[in-house]
Design a protein around this motif. Structure first.
Motif, PDB file in Angstrom:
ATOM      1  N   SER B  83       0.822  -1.203   0.000  1.00  0.00           N
ATOM      2  CA  SER B  83       0.000   0.000   0.000  1.00  0.00           C
ATOM      3  C   SER B  83       0.857   1.256   0.000  1.00  0.00           C
ATOM      4  CB  SER B  83      -0.899  -0.002   1.227  1.00  0.00           C
ATOM      5  OG  SER B  83      -1.624  -1.199   1.267  1.00  0.00           O
ATOM      6  N   ALA B  84       2.022   1.187   0.651  1.00  0.00           N
ATOM      7  CA  ALA B  84       2.835   2.386   0.814  1.00  0.00           C
ATOM      8  C   ALA B  84       3.525   2.809  -0.472  1.00  0.00           C
ATOM      9  CB  ALA B  84       3.876   2.157   1.902  1.00  0.00           C
ATOM     10  N   ASN B  85       3.720   1.890  -1.428  1.00  0.00           N
ATOM     11  CA  ASN B  85       4.473   2.300  -2.621  1.00  0.00           C
ATOM     12  C   ASN B  85       3.723   2.185  -3.942  1.00  0.00           C
ATOM     13  OD1 ASN B  85       4.575  -0.433  -3.280  1.00  0.00           O
ATOM     14  ND2 ASN B  85       6.685  -0.713  -2.615  1.00  0.00           N
ATOM     15  N   ARG B  86       2.511   1.636  -3.911  1.00  0.00           N
ATOM     16  CA  ARG B  86       1.851   1.367  -5.198  1.00  0.00           C
ATOM     17  C   ARG B  86       1.569   2.652  -5.985  1.00  0.00           C
ATOM     18  NH1 ARG B  86      -3.643  -0.917  -2.246  1.00  0.00           N
ATOM     19  NH2 ARG B  86      -3.989   0.952  -1.047  1.00  0.00           N
ATOM     20  N   ILE B  87       1.132   3.727  -5.291  1.00  0.00           N
ATOM     21  CA  ILE B  87       0.809   4.983  -5.993  1.00  0.00           C
ATOM     22  C   ILE B  87       2.082   5.591  -6.585  1.00  0.00           C
ATOM     23  CG2 ILE B  87      -0.166   7.289  -5.710  1.00  0.00           C
ATOM     24  CD1 ILE B  87      -2.407   5.619  -5.006  1.00  0.00           C
ATOM     25  N   GLU B  88       3.177   5.581  -5.809  1.00  0.00           N
ATOM     26  CA  GLU B  88       4.445   6.132  -6.286  1.00  0.00           C
ATOM     27  C   GLU B  88       4.939   5.377  -7.519  1.00  0.00           C
ATOM     28  OE1 GLU B  88       3.802   5.848  -3.079  1.00  0.00           O
ATOM     29  OE2 GLU B  88       3.871   7.986  -2.602  1.00  0.00           O
ATOM     30  N   PHE B  89       4.848   4.045  -7.462  1.00  0.00           N
ATOM     31  CA  PHE B  89       5.306   3.236  -8.591  1.00  0.00           C
ATOM     32  C   PHE B  89       4.562   3.614  -9.864  1.00  0.00           C
ATOM     33  CE2 PHE B  89       7.188  -0.808  -6.429  1.00  0.00           C
ATOM     34  CZ  PHE B  89       8.130  -0.001  -5.827  1.00  0.00           C
ATOM     35  N   LEU B  90       3.260   3.873  -9.705  1.00  0.00           N
ATOM     36  CA  LEU B  90       2.441   4.211 -10.864  1.00  0.00           C
ATOM     37  C   LEU B  90       2.832   5.588 -11.394  1.00  0.00           C
ATOM     38  CD1 LEU B  90       0.184   2.934 -12.468  1.00  0.00           C
ATOM     39  CD2 LEU B  90      -1.458   4.126 -11.034  1.00  0.00           C
ATOM     40  N   GLN B  91       3.023   6.526 -10.485  1.00  0.00           N
ATOM     41  CA  GLN B  91       3.384   7.890 -10.899  1.00  0.00           C
ATOM     42  C   GLN B  91       4.758   7.939 -11.556  1.00  0.00           C
ATOM     43  OE1 GLN B  91       2.868   9.774  -7.104  1.00  0.00           O
ATOM     44  NE2 GLN B  91       0.891  10.640  -7.663  1.00  0.00           N
ATOM     45  N   GLN B  92       5.686   7.126 -11.018  1.00  0.00           N
ATOM     46  CA  GLN B  92       7.043   7.098 -11.582  1.00  0.00           C
ATOM     47  C   GLN B  92       7.081   6.425 -12.945  1.00  0.00           C
ATOM     48  OE1 GLN B  92       9.259   4.794  -8.797  1.00  0.00           O
ATOM     49  NE2 GLN B  92       9.649   6.485  -7.393  1.00  0.00           N
ATOM     50  N   GLY B  93       6.064   5.609 -13.238  1.00  0.00           N
ATOM     51  CA  GLY B  93       6.078   4.859 -14.485  1.00  0.00           C
ATOM     52  C   GLY B  93       6.759   3.514 -14.343  1.00  0.00           C
ATOM     53  N   LYS B  94       7.025   3.137 -13.101  1.00  0.00           N
ATOM     54  CA  LYS B  94       7.648   1.841 -12.875  1.00  0.00           C
ATOM     55  C   LYS B  94       6.667   0.711 -13.168  1.00  0.00           C
ATOM     56  CE  LYS B  94      10.173  -0.472  -9.275  1.00  0.00           C
ATOM     57  NZ  LYS B  94      11.018  -0.259  -8.128  1.00  0.00           N
ATOM     58  N   ILE B  95       5.386   0.962 -12.897  1.00  0.00           N
ATOM     59  CA  ILE B  95       4.353   0.016 -13.321  1.00  0.00           C
ATOM     60  C   ILE B  95       3.413   0.770 -14.255  1.00  0.00           C
ATOM     61  CG2 ILE B  95       4.460  -1.458 -11.277  1.00  0.00           C
ATOM     62  CD1 ILE B  95       2.085  -0.019 -10.113  1.00  0.00           C
ATOM     63  N   ASP B  96       2.842   0.040 -15.222  1.00  0.00           N
ATOM     64  CA  ASP B  96       1.934   0.670 -16.181  1.00  0.00           C
ATOM     65  C   ASP B  96       0.507   0.681 -15.663  1.00  0.00           C
ATOM     66  OD1 ASP B  96       4.088   0.854 -18.005  1.00  0.00           O
ATOM     67  OD2 ASP B  96       3.779  -1.249 -18.553  1.00  0.00           O
ATOM     68  N   LEU B  97       0.199  -0.320 -14.841  1.00  0.00           N
ATOM     69  CA  LEU B  97      -1.181  -0.501 -14.392  1.00  0.00           C
ATOM     70  C   LEU B  97      -1.142  -1.012 -12.962  1.00  0.00           C
ATOM     71  CD1 LEU B  97      -4.273  -0.895 -15.106  1.00  0.00           C
ATOM     72  CD2 LEU B  97      -3.636  -3.172 -15.916  1.00  0.00           C
ATOM     73  N   MET B  98      -2.094  -0.525 -12.154  1.00  0.00           N
ATOM     74  CA  MET B  98      -2.130  -0.974 -10.758  1.00  0.00           C
ATOM     75  C   MET B  98      -3.423  -1.735 -10.515  1.00  0.00           C
ATOM     76  SD  MET B  98      -2.056   1.398  -7.349  1.00  0.00           S
ATOM     77  CE  MET B  98      -3.666   2.116  -7.500  1.00  0.00           C
ATOM     78  N   ILE B  99      -3.294  -3.011 -10.178  1.00  0.00           N
ATOM     79  CA  ILE B  99      -4.456  -3.802  -9.750  1.00  0.00           C
ATOM     80  C   ILE B  99      -4.084  -4.355  -8.393  1.00  0.00           C
ATOM     81  CG2 ILE B  99      -6.153  -5.534 -10.429  1.00  0.00           C
ATOM     82  CD1 ILE B  99      -5.045  -5.570 -13.202  1.00  0.00           C
ATOM     83  N   ALA B 100      -4.248  -3.540  -7.354  1.00  0.00           N
ATOM     84  CA  ALA B 100      -3.662  -3.928  -6.067  1.00  0.00           C
ATOM     85  C   ALA B 100      -4.588  -3.629  -4.890  1.00  0.00           C
ATOM     86  CB  ALA B 100      -2.317  -3.243  -5.881  1.00  0.00           C
ATOM     87  N   THR B 101      -5.785  -4.205  -4.914  1.00  0.00           N
ATOM     88  CA  THR B 101      -6.739  -4.092  -3.802  1.00  0.00           C
ATOM     89  C   THR B 101      -6.860  -2.656  -3.284  1.00  0.00           C
ATOM     90  OG1 THR B 101      -5.203  -4.510  -1.986  1.00  0.00           O
ATOM     91  CG2 THR B 101      -6.133  -6.440  -3.052  1.00  0.00           C
ATOM     92  N   THR B 102      -6.948  -1.699  -4.209  1.00  0.00           N
ATOM     93  CA  THR B 102      -6.966  -0.287  -3.817  1.00  0.00           C
ATOM     94  C   THR B 102      -8.402   0.214  -3.659  1.00  0.00           C
ATOM     95  OG1 THR B 102      -5.041  -0.085  -5.234  1.00  0.00           O
ATOM     96  CG2 THR B 102      -5.977   1.951  -4.380  1.00  0.00           C
ATOM     97  N   SER B 103      -8.759   0.614  -2.448  1.00  0.00           N
ATOM     98  CA  SER B 103     -10.099   1.165  -2.233  1.00  0.00           C
ATOM     99  C   SER B 103     -10.226   2.510  -2.928  1.00  0.00           C
ATOM    100  CB  SER B 103     -10.375   1.365  -0.752  1.00  0.00           C
ATOM    101  OG  SER B 103     -10.107   0.199  -0.050  1.00  0.00           O
ATOM    102  N   ASP B 104     -11.448   2.763  -3.391  1.00  0.00           N
ATOM    103  CA  ASP B 104     -11.737   4.009  -4.091  1.00  0.00           C
ATOM    104  C   ASP B 104     -11.850   5.147  -3.072  1.00  0.00           C
ATOM    105  OD1 ASP B 104     -12.493   5.898  -5.844  1.00  0.00           O
ATOM    106  OD2 ASP B 104     -14.374   4.946  -6.467  1.00  0.00           O
TER     107      ASP B 104
END
Lengths: 293, 273
Positions: B83-104
Motif C-alpha cells: 500500500s505504501a508504494n503502489r501509488i508512487e510506482f504508478l506515478q514514476q512509471g515503474k508500473i503501467d497498471l495498478m491492480i492492487a486491492t486499492t479502495s476508491d
C-alpha cells in the motif's frame, strides 16, 4: 593456579618475564581459545534448542489438516533461500562498493591537503552519523528507477538502489577504519621511511598500508556482519528479500498466528548460521594479529 | 557555494522534468513497443495476490493482469507492491497498471487516473461461528456481541444500525483470538479478509460467512495520470469482464464466494448488451 599465574604474566609482563613477545604462540592462544569454544557450543545448543521449542509448540498448536511449522518451512524452503541469497548478494555488493569508496575517503581524511581532508572528514561524519534506514530511504526515493543517457535506458532496480543505500554507511565506516589503522601505526614507521628517502605516496602504499591491512581486516569483517544483518531493512522499502518473502509466505499460509514465531525464527537462524562463523573467524584473526604486533 | 547549489537544483529539476515528459508519452504505445505490460499487484493478500511455493505471484488480480496483457498481445510482468508504494510506482512509471486491492478514495483519484467502473468491491461482513443458528440477516444481530478491529470506520455504524455490540481489539490477530476464545459470536471486518480466512481449514470448519456484505467499498484499478487512452481501454476491458462474468468465475476459481457486487455487475452488463 600456575596456569593462572602464567596467563597473568603473559598479559602483564612482569620483570621476571621481560619479553612476552618471545613466548611461544600456542600458550597464550590455547588458554584463550577454551572459553571461546565453550561459548560457541553453548550458543549453538541454545539456538538449536530454541528453534526446536518454537517448532514444537507450533506443531502442538496446528490443527487438523494443517501443515506443521516445519512442514511449512520445508514447503517454502527454496523460495525463502532464494530470498536469503538475495540478502547475501546485496550485502556483498554494498560491502564491495562501500569498501572501495571508503578506502578513497579514508585516505582523503588523512591527506596533507587541507581542503581534501576537510571534505573527506565532512562526508565521513555525515554518513557515519546518519541512521542506516534513513540513508536507505534516501537512496530509494532519490534515485530514479531508470536513467536515460543518450537514448539508451539503463534500468535501476530496487535492489541496486538498496546496494547504494547500504554502501553509503559502509563507505563512511570504512573511511574511519582506514584512518584509524593508519593513525595507529607508530610514527617511527613514517620517520624511518622518510630517512630512507621514500616519498609520502611511496611510504603510504609500500610501508604504511601493507601494515594496516591486518589491523583493518577484523573491524572490516565486523562491519560486514552488521551490513549482512542490516539488509533485511530493505524489506521496508519494497525489495523482495528474505523478510518480505517471510511475510508473503505467512499470508499465503492463511496468516496463521502460530506460524509467526517459527517463520521469523527461521530467518533468524539463517542469519545466525551465516554471520556467526564470520564473527568467530574475526575473533581468531584479532587474536592472531594482536599477538604478532 | 550558493550559486553551485542553485545550479545543481536547476539541473535536478530539469532532469525531473525530462523524466515526467518521458513518462507522459502514451503508455499504451510504449507497452506495445516494449512488448511487456508491467502490472503492480499485491503479494500478501490471499486470494487476490499471493505467492506460490515456486515464488510466482498468483491469485485473482494476477489473472486479471494476465488477461489485460493477452488483450494487448504482450507479455506480462508482475511487480509486487504494498500500500505504501503502489501509488508512487504508478506515478514514476515503474508500473503501467495498478491492480492492487486499492479502495476508491477521493484523495487517491486526485493523484492517479482511476478506471471506472470499479472492477471489484469489498464490503463489511462477519466471520460467524457455525454454532450460532438464529442469525440469517443483519437485523438478527441485535444485542449480540461481535469482535472488531479498533479504528475500523464501520464498527460504530454496525452497532447503531443493527444494535450489535462491537468489542474492539488492535489489529486482526487479537480479535480472531478472542473469537476463538468465545468472547464473541463473530468477527466484524472487511469481507475480502473474511473470505481469505475461510480458505483455510483452521477457520472454515467452525466458522462461516452466512450474511451478505453491507456498506460496499469499491476497489479501483488505476493508470498513471494523463493516460486517458489506456484508461479508456481499461474501462472497456472491465466492462467486458463484467459482461462475460470473468470476475465471478475468477472468484470461484480461487475458492471464494462471489460477492454481491460482482454478481450484480455481471447481471447489469449482461442485460445491457
Amino acid at each position: 593456579m600456575t596456569s593462572h599465574m602464567s596467563s597473568l604474566s603473559a598479559v602483564n609482563p612482569a620483570p621476571a618475564n621481560p619479553m612476552p613477545v618471545l613466548l611461544p604462540f600456542q600458550l597464550g592462544a590455547r588458554q584463550r581459545r577454551f572459553p571461546t569454544w565453550r561459548a560457541t557450543l553453548l550458543h549453538g545448543c541454545g539456538i538449536v534448542g530454541l528453534g526446536l521449542v518454537i517448532a514444537g509448540t507450533a506443531h502442538a498448536q496446528s490443527g487438523p489438516g494443517q501443515l506443521s511449522a516445519i512442514g511449512v518451512i520445508i514447503k517454502w524452503f527454496p523460495l525463502l533461500m532464494s530470498g536469503f541469497l538475495f540478502n547475501v548478494l546485496i550485502s556483498l555488493l554494498s560491502m564491495a562498493l562501500g569498501t572501495v569508496a571508503g578506502l578513497g575517503l579514508g585516505l582523503g581524511a588523512i591527506s596533507h591537503n587541507t581542503l581534501l581532508r576537510q571534505v573527506a572528514w565532512g562526508i565521513t561524519q555525515f554518513f557515519r552519523n546518519a541512521p542506516w534506514l534513513v540513508l536507505l530511504f534516501f537512496a530509494m526515493f532519490m534515485i530514479p528507477f531508470q536513467f536515460t543517457i543518450f537514448g539508451t535506458t539503463i534500468p535501476f532496480p530496487d535492489w541496486v538502489k538498496a546496494v547504494i543505500g547500504f554502501a553509503l554507511p559502509v563507505m563512511a565506516n570504512m573511511s574511519e577504519i582506514v584512518r584509524g589503522a593508519v593513525k595507529s601505526l607508530p610514527s617511527g614507521q613514517w620517520e624511518a621511511a622518510e630517512s630512507l628517502a621514500f616519498s609520502r605516496r611511496q611510504t603510504m602504499w609500500m610501508i604504511i598500508l601493507p601494515q594496516c591491512v591486518k589491523r583493518m581486516i577484523p573491524p572490516w569483517m565486523n562491519l560486514y556482519t552488521l551490513v549482512a544483518m542490516a539488509t533485511v531493512q530493505a524489506s521496508i522499502v519494497g525489495v523482495t528479500e528474505m523478510l518480505t518473502l517471510i511475510a508473503q509466505v505467512h499470508a499465503a499460509e492463511g496468516g496463521r498466528p502460530d506460524l509467526l514465531a517459527p517463520l521469523y525464527g527461521f530467518a533468524m537462524l539463517c542469519f545466525f548460521i551465516y554471520c556467526y562463523p564470520i564473527e568467530l573467524w574475526t575473533r581468531r584473526l584479532e587474536r592472531r594479529f594482536h599477538l604478532h604486533q | 557555494m550558493g550559486f553551485l547549489m542553485k545550479k545543481l537544483l536547476i539541473a535536478a529539476s530539469l532532469a525531473l522534468l525530462a523524466g515526467t515528459v518521458a513518462a507522459s508519452a502514451d503508455v499504451l504505445d510504449k507497452v506495445k513497443e516494449k512488448g511487456v505490460l508491467v502490472v503492480g499487484v499485491k503479494a500478501d493478500y490471499k486470494p487476490f495476490g499471493f505467492r506460490d511455493p515456486s515464488g510466482a505471484i498468483v491469485g485473482i488480480e494476477p489473472d486479471l493482469a494476465a488477461d489485460v496483457a493477452k488483450r494487448l498481445g504482450v507479455k506480462l510482468e508482475l511487480v509486487p507492491v504494498v500500500s505504501a508504494n503502489r501509488i508512487e510506482f504508478l506515478q514514476q512509471g515503474k508500473i503501467d497498471l495498478m491492480i492492487a486491492t486499492t479502495s476508491d478514495k477521493p484523495e487517491r483519484r486526485k493523484v492517479v487516473l482511476a478506471v471506472d467502473p470499479p472492477y471489484y468491491s469489498d464490503a463489511v461482513n462477519i466471520l460467524l461461528s457455525k454454532k450460532v443458528k438464529n442469525v440469517t440477516k443483519w437485523e438478527d444481530l441485535k444485542g449480540k456481541v461481535l469482535c472488531g478491529t479498533s479504528g475500523a470506520w464501520y464498527n460504530k455504524d454496525v452497532s447503531t444500525k443493527y444494535g450489535a455490540e462491537v468489542k474492539a481489539f488492535d489489529g486482526s490477530e487479537k480479535p480472531l483470538f478472542a473469537l476463538k476464545g468465545g468472547e464473541c459470536i463473530g468477527y466484524l471486518y472487511d469481507q475480502t479478509f473474511v473470505q481469505g480466512k475461510l480458505l483455510d481449514a483452521e477457520w472454515n470448519t467452525d466458522f462461516a460467512m452466512p450474511l451478505p456484505g453491507v456498506m460496499e467499498a469499491p476497489w479501483i484499478l488505476a493508470v498513471a495520470p494523463g493516460e486517458e487512452k489506456f484508461a479508456k481501454f481499461m474501462t472497456d476491458t472491465t466492462i467486458d469482464w463484467m459482461k462475460t462474468g470473468f470476475i465471478v468465475s475468477e472468484e470461484k476459481k480461487w475458492g471464494i464466494e462471489p460477492t454481491d457486487y460482482s454478481k450484480r455487475m455481471n447481471e447489469q452488463y449482461k442485460k445491457g448488451s
